[in-house]
Design an enzyme around this catalytic site. Sequence first.
Site, mmCIF file in Angstrom:
data_model
loop_
_atom_site.group_PDB
_atom_site.id
_atom_site.type_symbol
_atom_site.label_atom_id
_atom_site.label_comp_id
_atom_site.label_asym_id
_atom_site.label_seq_id
_atom_site.Cartn_x
_atom_site.Cartn_y
_atom_site.Cartn_z
ATOM 1 N N SER A 1 84.081 -47.969 -6.062
ATOM 2 C CA SER A 1 85.273 -47.594 -6.767
ATOM 3 C C SER A 1 85.305 -48.372 -8.041
ATOM 4 C CB SER A 1 86.371 -48.287 -5.999
ATOM 5 O OG SER A 1 87.840 -48.002 -6.667
ATOM 6 N N ARG B 1 75.719 -50.943 -25.910
ATOM 7 C CA ARG B 1 74.515 -51.664 -24.907
ATOM 8 C C ARG B 1 74.955 -51.102 -23.502
ATOM 9 N NH1 ARG B 1 73.466 -51.500 -29.233
ATOM 10 N NH2 ARG B 1 72.288 -52.806 -30.345
ATOM 11 N N GLU C 1 74.488 -47.554 -23.041
ATOM 12 C CA GLU C 1 73.128 -47.376 -22.599
ATOM 13 C C GLU C 1 72.659 -47.733 -21.225
ATOM 14 O OE1 GLU C 1 70.701 -48.600 -26.179
ATOM 15 O OE2 GLU C 1 69.341 -49.709 -24.572
#
Lengths: 147, 147, 147, 147, 147, 147, 147, 147, 147, 147
Positions: free
Chosen positions: D114, D88, D91
């Site tokens: 960063s 997830r 994704e």
Amino acid sequence: MNRIEVTEKIIAAKVSSGISWAEVARKVGLSKEWTTAACLGQMTLNGEQAKVIGAIFGLTEEEQKWLKVVPYKGSLPTPVPTDPLIYRWYEIVSVYGTTIKELIHEEFGDGIMSAIDFSMDITREPDPKGDRVNVVLSGKFLPYKTY
Amino acid sequence: MNRIEVTEKIIAAKVSSGISWAEVARKVGLSKEWTTAACLGQMTLNGEQAKVIGAIFGLTEEEQKWLKVVPYKGSLPTPVPTDPLIYRWYEIVSVYGTTIKELIHEEFGDGIMSAIDFSMDITREPDPKGDRVNVVLSGKFLPYKTY
Amino acid sequence: MNRIEVTEKIIAAKVSSGISWAEVARKVGLSKEWTTAACLGQMTLNGEQAKVIGAIFGLTEEEQKWLKVVPYKGSLPTPVPTDPLIYRWYEIVSVYGTTIKELIHEEFGDGIMSAIDFSMDITREPDPKGDRVNVVLSGKFLPYKTY
Amino acid sequence: MNRIEVTEKIIAAKVSSGISWAEVARKVGLSKEWTTAACLGQMTLNGEQAKVIGAIFGLTEEEQKWLKVVPYKGSLPTPVPTDPLIYRWYEIVSVYGTTIKELIHEEFGDGIMSAIDFSMDITREPDPKGDRVNVVLSGKFLPYKTY
Amino acid sequence: MNRIEVTEKIIAAKVSSGISWAEVARKVGLSKEWTTAACLGQMTLNGEQAKVIGAIFGLTEEEQKWLKVVPYKGSLPTPVPTDPLIYRWYEIVSVYGTTIKELIHEEFGDGIMSAIDFSMDITREPDPKGDRVNVVLSGKFLPYKTY
Amino acid sequence: MNRIEVTEKIIAAKVSSGISWAEVARKVGLSKEWTTAACLGQMTLNGEQAKVIGAIFGLTEEEQKWLKVVPYKGSLPTPVPTDPLIYRWYEIVSVYGTTIKELIHEEFGDGIMSAIDFSMDITREPDPKGDRVNVVLSGKFLPYKTY
Amino acid sequence: MNRIEVTEKIIAAKVSSGISWAEVARKVGLSKEWTTAACLGQMTLNGEQAKVIGAIFGLTEEEQKWLKVVPYKGSLPTPVPTDPLIYRWYEIVSVYGTTIKELIHEEFGDGIMSAIDFSMDITREPDPKGDRVNVVLSGKFLPYKTY
Amino acid sequence: MNRIEVTEKIIAAKVSSGISWAEVARKVGLSKEWTTAACLGQMTLNGEQAKVIGAIFGLTEEEQKWLKVVPYKGSLPTPVPTDPLIYRWYEIVSVYGTTIKELIHEEFGDGIMSAIDFSMDITREPDPKGDRVNVVLSGKFLPYKTY
Amino acid sequence: MNRIEVTEKIIAAKVSSGISWAEVARKVGLSKEWTTAACLGQMTLNGEQAKVIGAIFGLTEEEQKWLKVVPYKGSLPTPVPTDPLIYRWYEIVSVYGTTIKELIHEEFGDGIMSAIDFSMDITREPDPKGDRVNVVLSGKFLPYKTY
Amino acid sequence: MNRIEVTEKIIAAKVSSGISWAEVARKVGLSKEWTTAACLGQMTLNGEQAKVIGAIFGLTEEEQKWLKVVPYKGSLPTPVPTDPLIYRWYEIVSVYGTTIKELIHEEFGDGIMSAIDFSMDITREPDPKGDRVNVVLSGKFLPYKTY
């Protein structure tokens, strides 16, 4: 011209006209699952079906001919799909793959569940906690042949 | 020790004892699909379930503890599965992927069919032309949130 | 025409006009995160939103229709992103992936943090040693269903 | 011996003892996110921290030395993670990647957020519709140098 | 139009006009390394720089605007470069990667050498046995933050 | 026994003894860059060097023999490195690859910068805004032969 | 223990004893193709067959049980095989793939040639210009179902 | 113009005219397998054959010339084919690959079955339980040379 | 315009005119190997050579300029070539790779055989059992530098 | 036991004894190229050769049997080799691949240069500017069969 161009034309015509896949299927007289797959370039239509689809989406004679040619199948641009909805299906195969294998073999022995002699039915299952997608897959069991 | 070793021990003990996944599931009191997935290292058991599985497969206390740890999921050794039975499922996702996407969106709008709030039921469907594998998948529809 | 062409037209129109995503979002009345994702072809707009976006970027009626179609999602050209800014996020998933997994499971048990019932908020956090990017992610926890 | 073996020993000892990452972090005196990442082989401990971790998990002197060596980082076995919870997050990077890029550049100009001068805070956000995972990411903005 | 098209136009115009990157850099007033990277679609120009580059390569107003948009970076068509000159650099990373890691950590502790706060200088080093390419890389050391 | 096992023994012995690569190099009488690469299994030692390394790390006669065998080179487990420090170098090749190519060809014509007749020097460059890693790469230019 | 270990034991026992696959097949009473595939871990044996194979290769009761478990199929270590003999078969699929597709569809319509209800027969075809390998493949045609 | 464009023109002309590959082959005077492969851009035609094919599909002189150029072979867009019919052949190589290797070596010794001095014959085999695809492959055995 | 377009134009002009690479090389006054590689976009021509090639293939001034630009090298569309002729060369590297490495190191010590200071000569070797392709590769040995 | 283990034993025994491949080849009575490839697990030995190799490297009867089994070929751990010496050969195939194809087809027509009926000879070519590696490859030309 090739089948991919015909598929793209169908998709664009569908967006433009606003017709639903369910309506298209009703006109073809087959399930919405098979009909959609055919329109998306995964199945082969016979002459009559091609004519109906051609009429709905404004395809030329030439374009209708392409609907009757067996397409090179596979609808996804990458081996692991990036689209979240389709990925969830890939994840089911990934997480449950060995489970599915074990249970089909336990019931049927060595062989496979056909993806050719196969049908799929997708429906809405109302649920107070949130409606569910209900999918029924039916594939003929094909036993490995001993010879 | 890690979860993979426990899974391998369970599989070997199952081959040795000849118990079926259906029987294991009956003893656990859950579906054969969830139970098999759990035994194959894809689901997390609670204390009671771990004790039952431990008793069936002769697991030590330490090994039972691992059944209660959330595993790193994914049961397949390669992104595209080589095993023919599992490949047919991958092929269904590949050939019907865009169709499934279109039809769920047509019915529900933008969102996904959950692979978490999800259940699966695999049964034999007798058929004179050759028995079929019948699979029912049920996943909660989750709409994309607008914010 | 397809959604990718509409997305490219939006991007080109934005470069040409110099409007910011924040301004676009204000006109749509939603967060800059959701609005930008939608303009970049990752979310689905309703009729009103499509009209606003259409007006901002000079889209035709036909192009606006495409904004209301659920897109095939995934905005990156390669599985491992080459762009340094996006790669840093991939690196966070790579380095912290197992940490995130451990901590969410420790707090919630087995399940996932939804990427669908999800929102994101990106802001500037002033800091004398150099300003920071502050990102808040909020995703519903979805427990694995036992069945 | 190498760092991976030390990590595996820590994980096994944690399963055996049942201690939580939150407790481990409290003893080390740092956040649960950094501490867990360090125990999972992604961060470098100083002498004192290594001694505390060594005491908690029963590590030898030799094993504690490995905690002070900078590890080869990256916690995932595949470029695209198969575990649903971690996927997830992948994704989110895939779907929102270009959005994140656009919005950070809009606010800060060319550069990156960063992943080194970085912190993460994962908490439970109670919600009547189902509790949410709330994550705050904070990374210093680093502008591209012109030379 | 997009940044890639502008880059291709710049490259074609450079071949046609025969100007060197060193001359282009002189006109921009920056190093040849940064200037070339910017022209090749990897860096972001400010208004003045874009005007200079636009004049050199005959770019339209619209094309100059694209030079001021932060590009999606990464200049190579494949993860492992096929071009022999660029491959040698990949090979240096492959063969010396762990060495570089060990020596920077030995000197600085855990952290990275920045590729953002970074500069590069490529010069010819005359040598009787065959001239050498001399490259100086300078990147700020960024220590991992403990939190 | 093989070279990889010897490399792993050297690394473990180094962690155990706490000797630095700089000290090892001093004893061998060569640069820290070449010496570290050799110890990490990327370079070939002569008899005397192997004896020195063998004495430092407690290698057997048999293990010292392996140091004198040309190793199969390449120090990274994946084509795109996951470790952040090494990835930054990969990113430099990715972002600046075409720039490096253009500038070396502009100066030298068609050919490559050798990665074999090559040396590297890594040093700390003090800087009030944060110390920098300074790296000098020197590779012989090899022109493509016309025949 | 697992099926792969049993397969490796069979292969080692075959090398040691010098028995040919043709002889093994004669004792099992099936074709040499199916029998070899079964011994190499690709097919499932029934009780009697497992006993015969067990006797030939000196397998324990436990090992014979594994022969009766449906294996995870796929006999090659890489998607594109490196072994020249097997690669030639891959090449036939690569070069003739679309031809095979066209001709089977021309004769049978849309569907596939089964790799499950399938048999193979490999024989030597004497030829004065050099003997030939003659292979007969027979697979049931399975038409795509319309629904 | 290139061979791929000629192939696409042939395919489109075939769809338009409705001619079968078998008829094309009859006119060329060769097998339907070789002829189809040639038309699909995998084989090289001589002058006479090119003229016949040119007449059938309405190719210009220039296009006919391309049929006489040896093409870059390989007819599939991905290393693992997605099309179900072609995938079954890939699966045969995957499942039976080591079996084929064992049996050819058992009969012929070390060497390969040629994919160049090779022919293929695809026919329908009537069968009351469903017709079968019968394929005969014939390849010269080429022994490895000792030197 | 770019080098790839010039290469495609050269290839098409060669098919159209029927000139052989050997004739082209004779006119350029260099080997057929280097000349062909240059025409196929892998080498850099000087002004005179570009003029000759331009005359042979009817290239414009602008196109000739591209022949003098160092190209991005690598002539194959996939990492593992699908074309059978080229694959055999890849197979030689795959099967004999470690052998070549052992024998060159045995003779020369650690280093490489240059692919830059390199020439190749391909000739027909008449043989009563079938003519052979004879290839001579000559590459300067480059020893690894110790520093 | 398997062939890979025998290969590793041979390599270790060679390092230990210091014998050269040239000496091994002399004792076997064949070329150093074939002999080395055989010892590295790529070729199949007959009984006499296996006995000689067994004596040189101290192999047991059982291990010698493995030398007579046709091995699964392919000596490299990755599709694109990381070792610089072997990579240069891969680069030759990559850069010159299409050139080799063009020139062999120009001379011989459609077909391949065999990698089976093949020999290789690697020698040192003294050169005042630095000695060269001279390699002669000889492969039978195999024309594509028309049928």
